[in-house]
Scaffold this active site. Structure first.
Site, PDB file in Angstrom:
ATOM      1  CB  SER A  28     -44.479  65.505 -29.979  1.00 23.46           C
ATOM      2  OG  SER A  28     -45.344  65.752 -31.240  1.00 23.46           O
ATOM      3  CG  HIS A  35     -42.066  62.567 -31.916  1.00 29.16           C
ATOM      4  ND1 HIS A  35     -41.718  61.372 -32.191  1.00 29.16           N
ATOM      5  CD2 HIS A  35     -43.369  62.763 -32.308  1.00 29.16           C
ATOM      6  CE1 HIS A  35     -42.635  60.747 -32.790  1.00 29.16           C
ATOM      7  NE2 HIS A  35     -43.995  61.397 -32.583  1.00 29.16           N
ATOM      8  CG  ASP A  84     -46.170  63.787 -34.294  1.00 22.13           C
ATOM      9  OD1 ASP A  84     -45.967  62.672 -34.258  1.00 22.13           O
ATOM     10  OD2 ASP A  84     -46.398  64.347 -33.320  1.00 22.13           O
ATOM     11  CG  HIS A 121     -44.910  59.366 -35.611  1.00 16.95           C
ATOM     12  ND1 HIS A 121     -45.511  59.392 -34.607  1.00 16.95           N
ATOM     13  CD2 HIS A 121     -45.258  58.076 -36.375  1.00 16.95           C
ATOM     14  CE1 HIS A 121     -46.379  58.497 -34.506  1.00 16.95           C
ATOM     15  NE2 HIS A 121     -46.161  57.697 -35.508  1.00 16.95           N
ATOM     16  CG  ASP A 144     -45.842  59.564 -30.146  1.00 12.89           C
ATOM     17  OD1 ASP A 144     -46.116  60.695 -29.674  1.00 12.89           O
ATOM     18  OD2 ASP A 144     -45.761  59.647 -31.516  1.00 12.89           O
TER      19      ASP A 144
HETATM   20  C1  DX5 Z   1     -50.053  61.762 -31.977  1.00 12.18           C
HETATM   21  C2  DX5 Z   1     -48.513  61.886 -32.445  1.00 12.18           C
HETATM   22  C3  DX5 Z   1     -48.212  62.430 -30.863  1.00 12.18           C
HETATM   23  C4  DX5 Z   1     -48.462  63.437 -30.466  1.00 12.18           C
HETATM   24  C5  DX5 Z   1     -48.082  63.574 -29.064  1.00 12.18           C
HETATM   25  O1  DX5 Z   1     -50.624  61.137 -33.256  1.00 12.18           O
HETATM   26  O2  DX5 Z   1     -48.192  61.029 -32.895  1.00 12.18           O
HETATM   27  O3  DX5 Z   1     -46.681  62.421 -31.243  1.00 12.18           O
HETATM   28  O4  DX5 Z   1     -47.978  64.498 -30.995  1.00 12.18           O
HETATM   29  O5  DX5 Z   1     -48.692  64.725 -28.196  1.00 12.18           O
HETATM   30  P1  DX5 Z   1     -49.082  64.546 -26.856  1.00 12.18           P
HETATM   31  O6  DX5 Z   1     -48.074  64.421 -26.135  1.00 12.18           O
HETATM   32  O7  DX5 Z   1     -49.941  65.888 -26.571  1.00 12.18           O
HETATM   33  O8  DX5 Z   1     -50.007  63.523 -26.483  1.00 12.18           O
HETATM   34 ZN    ZN Z   2     -45.864  60.988 -32.938  1.00 14.94          ZN
END
Ligand code: DX5
Ligand code: ZN
Length: 232
Positions: free
Chosen positions: A23, A48, A50, A81, A190
């Site tokens: 991500s 991924h 965000d 996402h 996620d």
């Molecule tokens: C949260 C996002 C995730 C996030 C994950 O709202 O959708 O994709 O970036 O990050 P980590 O792995 O740091 O929890």
């Molecule tokens: Zn995400």
């Protein structure tokens, strides 16, 4: 309480490699191109991305221009996402920017079947995300129409949060449902995914792990990705 995953689905899972989706929210944006090259070389399977609107979630991240820029840097499939209200207004813009998967939140789509149809019309893969508190039952009527179910294991909005363990049961429910129908659907998890819980998440039936902090804040991206996949 959900029982064990039926053996045939486990066999199927064992045959396929667990996919790792870094991500990029946790990447160093001052050298994004280099960060992407590093995760690509380290064995990432998809990226991924965000997207946050400051309404559905408290945070704001980035929009189509950044997705388009990233798409120029990489051959990896992009899972976009969409943590945004009324995602249907932006599907085309993200698809045109290079999104392979368009993942919308069930909580933002009162007419989810129609949104899935729009994603299909754009010839993208359709993903639906569920917040940690949204029950698995609510997505069942749509499961055969989508390619990816994204189970949030933190409340969406920020990277670096702690994994919510009760989501493990939801992963098992989803895996069991898929297995009983003999269909294939990617089950992505996620939020808060790291080497400390990856094995449990895979065991529960996930096929894609999205991870930001545990990859981009590590000293060695290959080691981080391998350890998520359980290859150490
Ligand atoms: C949260 C996002 C995730 C996030 C994950 O709202 O959708 O994709 O970036 O990050 P980590 O792995 O740091 O929890
Ligand atoms: Zn995400």
């Amino acid at each position: 309480m959900v029982g064990l995953i039926p053996v045939n689905y486990k066999d199927q899972l064992n045959k396929q490699k667990i996919k790792i989706a870094p991500s990029i929210l946790a990447a160093d944006f001052s050298c994004l191109r280099e960060e992407i090259r590093k995760v690509e070389e380290a064995g990432a399977d998809l990226l991924h991305l965000d997207v946050m609107d400051g309404h559905f979630v408290p945070n704001i991240s980035f929009g189509p221009p950044i997705v388009k820029t990233i798409n120029r840097f990489t051959q990896l499939p992009l899972d976009v996402h969409l943590m945004i209200k009324r995602p249907e207004r932006y599907l085309k813009a993200f698809r045109d920017s290079g999104a392979d998967y368009l993942t919308v939140h069930l909580e933002t789509c009162p007419h989810l079947a129609e949104v899935i149809r729009q994603i299909r019309d754009l010839k993208a893969k359709a993903g639906v995300a569920l917040n940690p508190q949204t029950p698995f039952n609510s997505i069942i009527p749509f499961l055969e129409a989508i390619d990816l179910l994204l189970l949030m294991s933190v409340n969406p909005g920020f990277g670096g949060q702690k994994f919510i363990p009760s989501v493990l049961e939801k992963i098992k429910e989803a895996a069991q449902w898929v297995s009983q129908r003999k269909i294939w659907l990617e089950i992505a998890v996620d939020g808060g995914v790291g080497p400390q819980n990856a094995a449990q998440i895979i065991e529960a039936g996930a096929t894609i792990l999205a991870a930001g902090t545990s990859i981009f804040k590590s000293a060695d991206y290959k080691e981080a990705i391998d350890s998520l996949r359980g290859q150490r």
